[in-house]
Enzyme design. Structure first.
Site, PDB file in Angstrom:
ATOM      1  N   CYS A   2       0.875  -1.175   0.000  1.00 61.44           N
ATOM      2  CA  CYS A   2       0.000   0.000   0.000  1.00 61.44           C
ATOM      3  C   CYS A   2       0.906   1.217   0.000  1.00 61.44           C
ATOM      4  CB  CYS A   2      -0.908   0.001   1.231  1.00 61.44           C
ATOM      5  SG  CYS A   2      -1.894   1.519   1.385  1.00 61.44           S
ATOM      6  N   GLU A 103      -3.924   1.075  -6.118  1.00 61.91           N
ATOM      7  CA  GLU A 103      -2.974   0.037  -6.504  1.00 61.91           C
ATOM      8  C   GLU A 103      -2.920   0.003  -8.027  1.00 61.91           C
ATOM      9  OE1 GLU A 103      -0.079  -1.404  -6.077  1.00 61.91           O
ATOM     10  OE2 GLU A 103      -0.879  -1.836  -4.074  1.00 61.91           O
TER      11      GLU A 103
END
Length: 224
Positions: A2, A103
């Site tokens: 992340c 992402e």
């Protein structure tokens, strides 16, 4: 991993969500990146308290702060084994509020950014660890890391890691300063239900950390 996320809600929404008593110095963020100060929530022994931590954990025993750039994420599977995370895992846990994370999916035409949120939107809490490092001038540097797990079914086609999102009913257990049973804590660090999340493509505007504007979260057509 992340490496970018969003927190686009109002100060009032944050205070209500975490039952905070003190007003926050906060404004909506659309492209939060490592090495920046991020909002985190801890339990001070009597109530929840929010404050700013620099994203990229610097352990209290570090010789310098440079390792923080390599410590933006901590793998849930090895928290109890890694020297940098072992003590924070037992004693210094935090919530990192977000309402989405980014992402990048690898495709034949390059990496495509996606924003992942709860289905229907709303604030969620990523599981985090924090630590405080004493600088040469005697000042303190407080830093954090986001814990990651393997992907759920939604994330698997996009990336092989995702941030650990705690279920609301597990947040206080995660913050409980009296809880030092790492086995019990480990059971909280599982992929969030894919059925309760959604993902959509966004513009490559988000690729640059310089861009922190509402257009970062706008949905674009698949393949655009």
């Amino acid at each position: 991993m992340c490496g970018r996320y969003t927190l686009t809600v109002s100060m009032e929404e944050l205070m209500l969500r975490y039952e905070l008593e003190l007003a926050l110095n906060f404004h909506p963020r659309y492209n939060i990146a490592p090495a920046q100060n991020v909002l985190a929530v801890i339990h001070d022994g009597s109530s929840l308290r929010a404050g700013q931590l620099k994203w990229g954990l610097v352990p209290s025993w570090a010789k310098d702060s440079s390792m923080g750039s390599r410590m933006i994420n901590a793998r849930s599977e090895t928290l109890a084994d890694k020297p940098a995370y072992k003590l924070p895992f037992a004693r210094k846990r935090c919530l990192i509020p977000a309402d989405g994370f980014y992402e990048w999916m690898k495709t034949d035409s390059g990496k495509v950014p996606y924003r992942i949120t709860l289905r229907g939107g709303g604030i969620f809490s990523m599981a985090g660890l924090y630590d405080t490092w004493l600088q040469e001038d005697g000042s303190k540097l407080s830093t954090c890391t986001v814990i990651t797990s393997g992907p759920n079914a939604l994330m698997a086609p996009i990336h092989d890691r995702m941030p650990v999102i705690l279920r609301p009913e597990d947040e206080m257990a995660w913050l409980d300063r009296g809880q030092t049973d790492v086995n019990a804590l480990q059971k909280l660090l599982v992929p969030y239900s894919a059925e309760e999340m959604e993902a959509y493509p966004v513009a490559r505007t988000v690729n640059s950390v310089k861009n922190d504007t509402p257009d970062c979260i706008e949905r674009v057509p698949e393949g655009a």
